[in-house]
Enzyme design. Sequence first.
Site, PDB file in Angstrom:
ATOM      1  N   SER A   1      20.292  56.824  42.299  1.00  0.00           N
ATOM      2  CA  SER A   1      19.197  57.640  42.113  1.00  0.00           C
ATOM      3  C   SER A   1      19.233  58.840  42.865  1.00  0.00           C
ATOM      4  O   SER A   1      18.596  59.839  42.787  1.00  0.00           O
ATOM      5  CB  SER A   1      18.037  57.027  42.864  1.00  0.00           C
ATOM      6  OG  SER A   1      17.451  55.700  42.216  1.00  0.00           O
TER       7      SER A   1
ATOM      8  N   LYS B   1      11.923  63.549  49.473  1.00  0.00           N
ATOM      9  CA  LYS B   1      11.681  62.464  48.578  1.00  0.00           C
ATOM     10  C   LYS B   1      10.347  61.628  49.404  1.00  0.00           C
ATOM     11  O   LYS B   1      10.324  61.600  50.385  1.00  0.00           O
ATOM     12  CB  LYS B   1      12.572  61.515  48.319  1.00  0.00           C
ATOM     13  CG  LYS B   1      12.357  60.399  47.000  1.00  0.00           C
ATOM     14  CD  LYS B   1      13.767  59.750  46.997  1.00  0.00           C
ATOM     15  CE  LYS B   1      13.592  58.715  45.875  1.00  0.00           C
ATOM     16  NZ  LYS B   1      14.925  57.935  45.546  1.00  0.00           N
TER      17      LYS B   1
ATOM     18  N   SER C   1      15.672  57.762  40.981  1.00  0.00           N
ATOM     19  CA  SER C   1      14.285  58.214  41.121  1.00  0.00           C
ATOM     20  C   SER C   1      14.016  59.447  42.208  1.00  0.00           C
ATOM     21  O   SER C   1      12.981  59.561  42.500  1.00  0.00           O
ATOM     22  CB  SER C   1      13.973  56.821  41.885  1.00  0.00           C
ATOM     23  OG  SER C   1      14.319  56.659  43.200  1.00  0.00           O
TER      24      SER C   1
END
Length: 505
Positions: free
Chosen positions: A257, A156, A233
């Site tokens: 997330s 990420k 996210s």
Amino acid sequence: MSTPPPPGLLDAFGAYESALLADDVSTLDLLSAPGDGTVRADAEGVLVGHEAIAAVRAARGGAPLRTVVRRHVQVIDAEHALVVAETEPAGGGRGVQTQLWQRFPGESEHGGWKVTAEHVSEPPPAIDARIWRIVGEPLVPPTADGPLTGQTVAVKDLYAVAGHPIGAGNPAWLVGARPEPAHAAVVARLLAAGASLRGIARTDELAYSLGGTNPHYGTPPNPGAPHRIPGGSSSGSASAVALGQATIGLGTDTAGSIRVPAAYQGLYGIRTTHDLVDRTGLVPLAPDFDAVGWLARSAEVLQAVGGVLLPPGSPGGSDELVFVPELVGLADADVEDAVLAWMSARGATSLHAPIGDLEEWREAFQTWQAYQAWESHGGWLRGDLDVLGVDVRSRFAHGATISPDDAERARQVVRRAGARLRDLVGHRVLVLPSAPSVAAPVATGLSLEGRTATVRLTCLAALAGLPAVGIPASTAEGLPVGVCLLAAPGRDRDLLALAAGTVRP
């Protein structure tokens, strides 16, 4: 001698092609067969039914410019024909469009010809920029052999990767970022365990979203539920894993997330106990809630990563599965049914215990989260909120208005709620939905009401700092959902072992 095309077919094909390039949605809808049997397939999946196809067309904003190079027509009978078109996209390469056409007697426009089934193939991009910011073969090789040798990681874009800047899902952030001098702690440990870094994956802006629809870089695809949002996210990491472009998706979980994209895409995922895994080298959002997490397509890989990143041992407890009907009832009916079926097959027992004011807890969580988010990034954003997309901008703008007194009141509610939840879980394993709904269509995205309902459920683990493992299940219609297991702080390894011993329904 080949059979000539039926009258009006090529005119209808030409009208379809012209409408496609002009984004003439009304003509495309007219040239698509009505009813629930119409089918359209592309690289992202299959759409069934005229209504579903029309909704995606209306939202996508047109098709890429292309030229039909060659047509091949096979006549089935007077009212059915197969048309295969070779296409040349403006950007290069070759594509293929295969359509089954049917003539509807009594309809005069375009000769009554309509598409009943279609498959579109386009040249794949070298890098899908919706999923990846940068990718390699590998981007970073392992530093040693170990238990994760052969595994590939989508990182990420909040974690430091030595030699690369952190982008945090925002172009303005990336412009001002410098290459990182060292790997984030968890990245270094994965490399030392034999994993390689496939690339740096997209995230929602500063991780402050649950939809996965980044306004700057686009929406990563959801192969588990085509043309639906991927969940954020940790959206890029999740999509990379679901598509088989990486075996491990390294992400974070502040308000869901990891758990939300895992549920939406049919993946396994873990939010670790708060502060159990080193967050050095990670861009924060709300430090009191931020937690390291990861995703995988199997519980075994999820557990193997835990063997590397988690400290040894466990505080102890049982594998007794319990659920609180009030919490399961926060989900939509189709998700609730799927979770109840999963629990019924495993002998989970109902726990009738007072919870607390869930709405008060959600409001306190979001207030303290927003206050911390502004503390983390207000210095960078002050006076320049326009660098953010509309949704995330509104959350930071709200955070800027929260007074220290209001923040402290919210923090006290958070503290009390966390204590109550830890008592409720005790030595058992609490089962609840990972998210209250299936993934929304990309055309609509995650609404404010949907986000509120999601946070009401996902904030529970964050309030109490609990580990949470998401296990994939599905609705009666076959859409992915998640079953979430919560346990006492530090029982991360127990939950991973439980998930690895669980047969997927």
